[in-house]
Design a protein around this motif. Structure first.
Motif, mmCIF file in Angstrom:
data_model
loop_
_atom_site.group_PDB
_atom_site.id
_atom_site.type_symbol
_atom_site.label_atom_id
_atom_site.label_comp_id
_atom_site.label_asym_id
_atom_site.label_seq_id
_atom_site.Cartn_x
_atom_site.Cartn_y
_atom_site.Cartn_z
ATOM 1 N N THR A 1 28.539 -23.695 -34.150
ATOM 2 C CA THR A 1 28.991 -23.029 -32.925
ATOM 3 C C THR A 1 30.763 -23.576 -33.369
ATOM 4 O OG1 THR A 1 29.500 -24.176 -31.506
ATOM 5 C CG2 THR A 1 27.456 -22.601 -30.964
ATOM 6 N N GLU A 2 31.365 -24.613 -34.469
ATOM 7 C CA GLU A 2 32.583 -24.314 -34.742
ATOM 8 C C GLU A 2 33.090 -23.278 -35.241
ATOM 9 O OE1 GLU A 2 34.771 -26.635 -34.347
ATOM 10 O OE2 GLU A 2 32.684 -27.747 -33.345
ATOM 11 N N THR A 3 34.608 -22.861 -34.962
ATOM 12 C CA THR A 3 34.494 -21.308 -34.909
ATOM 13 C C THR A 3 35.679 -21.140 -36.113
ATOM 14 O OG1 THR A 3 35.801 -21.483 -33.194
ATOM 15 C CG2 THR A 3 37.185 -19.662 -34.238
ATOM 16 N N VAL B 1 32.546 -20.628 -38.579
ATOM 17 C CA VAL B 1 31.767 -19.733 -38.781
ATOM 18 C C VAL B 1 32.472 -18.058 -39.136
ATOM 19 C CG1 VAL B 1 30.714 -17.761 -36.434
ATOM 20 C CG2 VAL B 1 30.400 -20.363 -36.319
ATOM 21 N N ARG B 2 34.068 -18.325 -38.391
ATOM 22 C CA ARG B 2 34.577 -17.517 -39.038
ATOM 23 C C ARG B 2 34.688 -17.606 -41.061
ATOM 24 N NH1 ARG B 2 39.512 -14.468 -38.910
ATOM 25 N NH2 ARG B 2 40.569 -14.476 -40.969
ATOM 26 N N SER C 1 27.174 -13.735 -35.685
ATOM 27 C CA SER C 1 27.440 -14.934 -35.275
ATOM 28 C C SER C 1 27.343 -15.589 -34.293
ATOM 29 C CB SER C 1 29.203 -14.740 -34.786
ATOM 30 O OG SER C 1 29.312 -14.218 -33.757
ATOM 31 N N ASP C 2 27.076 -16.996 -33.366
ATOM 32 C CA ASP C 2 26.617 -16.660 -31.897
ATOM 33 C C ASP C 2 27.921 -16.743 -30.947
ATOM 34 O OD1 ASP C 2 28.542 -19.582 -33.604
ATOM 35 O OD2 ASP C 2 28.995 -19.301 -31.501
ATOM 36 N N ARG D 1 29.422 -17.901 -28.879
ATOM 37 C CA ARG D 1 29.985 -18.581 -27.590
ATOM 38 C C ARG D 1 31.918 -19.289 -28.203
ATOM 39 N NH1 ARG D 1 25.993 -21.967 -25.224
ATOM 40 N NH2 ARG D 1 23.686 -21.131 -26.495
ATOM 41 N N GLN D 2 31.997 -17.952 -29.172
ATOM 42 C CA GLN D 2 33.388 -18.248 -29.454
ATOM 43 C C GLN D 2 34.309 -17.465 -28.753
ATOM 44 O OE1 GLN D 2 33.484 -19.522 -32.312
ATOM 45 N NE2 GLN D 2 31.540 -20.092 -33.182
ATOM 46 N N PHE E 1 38.426 -15.157 -31.248
ATOM 47 C CA PHE E 1 37.668 -15.138 -32.507
ATOM 48 C C PHE E 1 37.684 -13.817 -33.170
ATOM 49 C CE2 PHE E 1 33.097 -14.684 -33.791
ATOM 50 C CZ PHE E 1 33.715 -15.445 -35.500
ATOM 51 N N TYR E 2 36.814 -13.253 -31.435
ATOM 52 C CA TYR E 2 36.458 -11.601 -31.675
ATOM 53 C C TYR E 2 37.743 -11.210 -32.128
ATOM 54 C CZ TYR E 2 32.310 -14.124 -29.702
ATOM 55 O OH TYR E 2 31.477 -14.999 -29.316
#
Lengths: 341, 547
Positions: free
Chosen positions: B237-239, B242-243, B254-255, B257-258, B262-263
């Motif tokens: 879940t490392e931002t 994931v990005r 994605s998960d 939990r960001q 991020f979103y």
């Protein structure tokens, strides 16, 4: 003192260090708040299941009794069972340690080769723009944490230019080599799977560079200053007076004594790479022991915490002994002192 | 010079390494990849958290299947009968359903799966353990469950009974386990293998790294043409990771939990959207109902009237909505007419004046604990502190690690005045939340730090859950919600959506589309990631990459 006695003495000290480490880490792991059994099985597991796990882990007994149970098991090669991966910790270690070792080996290689090369370069051209440029990069490299470097490299070389992959050890479309050593690069070479070898190298590049950068520049600085100091010595002046070419003086007479401090630091830095790799492993989703270590700590996975720290402790100790031996080989004076002469 | 040669060699190696990229270019795959926090358990008797629930929903089949509107429809069971007293459920199984090894699924497998779940006592066993008397196979295709007591949501709870291949599991038991003749009940083997009949089967499961599953070609139901041929569940879940993966189109979903940033940023990339799926999770500020001053109903109500709910829902957790009562609006059985506390300082002061602590507020500061692992909770805690100060209540904000919170709330004495905690339902019905949050049996767990021990409420909850008739049960749920809102044991802060960034340009994701249209998504955790409800178009992905 002969070599075997010296080695035996070092190993003897190490056993005491490791026992001390095991006691401290065992106590810390169990004194952190929270019931490991409940945490492992979740808040909704039945009380019977939780109680059974507590008994299995001997958590219902005094802490010194728990330690005796643990030590007895460890002496039989059993580090207990991870509460989260639900299998023997030693299996986890076998699975995750090779990934970290592979990463650390490549990072160590970068660190040693480029660190010493840059150091030589800086010494050879001391106080010129080459030296100044290396100095600036060195300060930046040493001061910047590995995870920041990792993010920058990931964004630039992984995302913007898409040269290197940013996750895992192999691409999903590449067939993994059969597990022989656990080091994918080595296993793929052994089995002749060159597609996997190159893919693994590409996956290793960014995490290994991120991890090695700080140490690499540190080695460069140490090599430089050591070489410059040795350059002033009489025997170098004598060599130059005899008309020995500068290239030969540098590579044959100056380099060997100058890398002794570098090698000492290099060994410690290499051992630290394994422990310090966790953020880099997290970022690159690298399934290594450091990432596993952090996860088990966050989950209060008592058996796994102790095992991981002990493994890291053993690696640190072994590398320390090896470094001492290498330094003793490089520097005859150290051997003389050990012999009491 | 030697070093120059070495430098040249290093540079050439690097170039070769980079050039190798061309040789190893990625081929288009009909794959859906998503990220999530680990550990993930694919053993149905252990699975209970989000990532595990997603995994087992795709690898295994259940007797009934949950729909988006909160109902269940026939799945492995073609039909069923319920006895008049609600204590016997008889299911008639579909014939010809194959497990992944090719053997046929029978009633014996259902019996084995339930017994295994109950014996192991983990995963979703807590739903069934208190109610199952016995389960028996009447013949190869008929299975009967006998309950100890009437349990109205039983049919809905059965979406958590995943059917395992008994023979396959028994082939892989380890004798050293703690379950007598069943050894370890196949737990070790099922950590990395499946024994299911679901639309996907495990290709590779690497602990702490990923689950890679491929489509089961002999699945008994027709598989939609553009359904993914494989899915990969990546354990991170490392931002930054994931990005990067999203922008390289190497991650489809994605998960959730960001961080909000991020979103906000990822949605700016072409072809990526953010889906907000309400999964039934509610964010509470739980108040200790036995400890002064939060034992006073007027004190609690004063707090309920002073909170700036809009700020929490719009600024701290953008996309969330203020909770209406103790049950999320997404859950079947939610009462849409229940009273909703709004920020009204006048009312707050009025309530506070009625409190027995009004004259001595300075002697009763309250501790508000937030979970150290969820940084956004601190913002909420500080907001509550500031809001409470406006009416003269002093709140001390306390940061505490989750493991310590679990220990702390075990006794009424060690439980602090207030805790900020997210709670999700165990099964997709209001009764689940009402029981786990407010029945006295859950006191001492993190789900109920209120220490609400109200015999009248207990009786109401037990009665509602025992009611088999759907409408009647839901009417009782609504009444209980009114009772709880009036009692105000907690601050009902927000219904929290799960935010997922996804590749809108080349995947069709039913759950995201429904959410976008304002329709309800599947309230059963894990089923919004049911891969047969996703379509993937790799050619569109390639097109996007070329741009």
């Amino acid at each position: 003192m002969n070599f075997s006695r010296y080695l035996a003495r070092r190993l003897g000290y190490s056993v005491f260090v490791l026992i001390g480490l095991s006691i401290v880490i065992f106590l810390i792991a169990r004194m952190v708040p929270g019931d490991p059994a409940r945490a492992a099985l979740g808040p909704r597991a039945t009380e019977e299941a939780v109680q059974a796990l507590r008994e299995k882990l001997h958590l219902d007994k005094p802490i010194y009794v728990q330690y005796v149970y643990w030590l007895k098991s460890v002496l039989q090669g059993d580090f207990g069972e991870s509460l989260f991966t639900r299998r023997p910790v030693i299996e986890d270690v076998k699975e995750f340690l090779p990934a970290t070792l592979e990463l650390a080996l490549f990072a160590g290689l970068f660190m040693a080769v480029f660190g010493i090369l840059l150091g030589i370069l800086a010494a050879r051209y001391s106080n010129t723009w080459v030296d100044n440029l290396i100095r600036v990069f060195s300060y930046l490299g040493i001061a910047t944490p590995a995870f920041v470097v990792a993010i920058i490299l990931m964004l630039v070389l992984g995302m913007r230019y898409e040269i290197f992959p940013t996750i895992g050890r192999l691409s999903s479309w590449v067939e993994a080599p059969p597990r022989i050593t656990g080091l994918i690069t080595l296993d793929s070479l052994i089995t002749g799977n060159f597609a996997a070898f190159f893919d693994a190298l590409k996956h290793l590049f960014l995490p290994a560079v991120s991890l090695s950068l700080g140490g690499m520049f540190q080695e460069a600085r140490i090599t430089r200053s050591s070489m410059l100091e040795n350059m002033k010595k009489d025997y170098i002046a004598a060599m130059q007076a005899y008309g020995v070419p500068k290239r030969v003086v540098m590579s044959k007479y100056l380099l060997k004594p100058s890398v002794i401090p570098t090698v000492s630091i290099l060994g410690l830095d290499f051992a630290s790479l394994i422990g310090n790799a966790f953020l880099v492993e997290l970022l690159f989703n690298w399934p290594g022991l450091s990432r596993y270590g952090i996860n088990v700590m966050l989950r209060k996975d008592v058996e796994a915490i102790v095992a991981v720290i002990m493994i890291l402790g053993i690696v640190f100790t072994v590398v320390n002994i090896l470094v001492d031996l290498i330094v003793a080989y490089l520097d005859p004076r150290i051997r003389l002192v050990e012999r009491g002469e | 010079m030697q070093w120059k040669k070495l430098l040249a060699l290093a540079a050439v190696s690097l170039l070769l390494l980079m050039a190798a990229g061309g040789v190893l270019a990625q081929e288009s795959q009909k794959i859906v990849r998503f990220t999530e926090a680990w550990p993930t358990y694919i053993d149905p008797a252990v699975a209970a958290d989000f990532s595990s629930s997603v995994s087992v929903a795709n690898l295994y089949d259940t007797l009934v299947f949950p729909t988006y509107d909160g109902e269940v429809v026939p799945h492995l069971a073609e039909r069923w009968e319920i006895s008049d007293d609600g204590l016997t459920y008889t299911f008639y199984l579909r014939k010809g359903v194959k497990f992944h090894d090719g053997s046929e699924l029978t009633a014996e497998d259902v019996v084995f799966s339930m017994n295994r779940l109950l014996t192991i006592g983990q995963g979703y066993s807590y739903i069934f353990k208190p109610v199952i008397e016995k389960v028996e196979a009447l013949d190869d295709y008929t299975v009967r469950f006998t309950l100890k007591k009437s349990f109205g949501p039983f049919l809905y709870a059965l979406v958590r009974l995943y059917v395992l291949n008994k023979d396959l599991v028994m082939q892989h038991i380890e004798d050293t386990g703690e379950y007598g003749e069943y050894g370890d009940y196949g737990k070790r083997w099922l950590l990395t293998h499946d024994a299911g009949s679901g639309p996907y089967m495990v290709k590779e499961m690497r602990m702490e790294e990923y689950l890679h599953a491929v489509q089961f070609p002999d699945y008994w139901k027709p598989i939609p043409e553009d359904a993914p041929l494989e899915f990969k569940f990546i354990g991170t879940t490392e931002t930054a990771t994931v990005r990067t993966l999203m922008s390289k189109r190497e991650l489809e979903i994605s998960d959730f939990r960001q961080p909000a940033e991020f979103y906000k940023n990822i949605a700016k990339l072409p072809g990526i959207k953010v889906a907000k799926l309400f999964g039934g999770s509610t964010f509470y500020c739980m108040m200790h109902n036995q400890k002064p001053p939060t034992d006073d109903i007027h004190f609690r109500k004063a707090l309920a009237y002073c909170i700036d709910y809009d700020a929490i829902a719009n600024q701290i957790f953008p996309g969330a909505r203020q909770a209406q009562g103790p049950v999320s609006f997404i859950l079947p059985g939610h009462n849409p007419d229940v009273y909703q506390y709004k920020r009204d300082l006048e009312k707050a002061r009025e309530e506070l004046k009625k409190s027995k602590y009004y004259e001595q507020l300075d002697q009763y500061p309250v501790d508000l604990v937030w979970c150290a692992e969820v940084p956004d909770e601190e913002k909420v805690a500080l907001l509550i502190q500031a809001n409470a100060a406006e009416i003269g209540i002093k709140v001390n904000v306390v940061k505490t690690p989750w493991m310590k919170i679990i220990d702390e709330v075990a006794t009424p004495e060690s439980t602090a005045h207030m805790y900020l905690i997210f709670v999700s339902p165990h099964y997709a019905e209001a009764g689940s939340m009402l029981q786990s949050k407010y029945h006295s049996s859950s006191c001492g767990t993190w789900e109920q730090t209120e220490w609400l021990q109200d015999p009248e409420l207990d009786a109401m909850i037990e009665d509602a859950i025992a009611t088999v008739d759907h409408e009647e049960r839901f009417a009782k749920y609504r009444k209980i919600q009114e009772y709880i809102v009036d009692l105000c044991p907690s601050l009902f802060l927000i219904d929290q959506p799960e935010n997922y960034a996804y590749q809108d340009y080349y995947i069709d994701w039913v759950a995201a589309e429904r959410a976008e249209r304002g329709e309800k998504v599947n309230p059963v955790m894990g089923y919004n990631h049911y891969m047969l409800d996703v379509k993937v178009y790799p050619e569109k992905r390639d097109e996007l990459l070329k741009k």
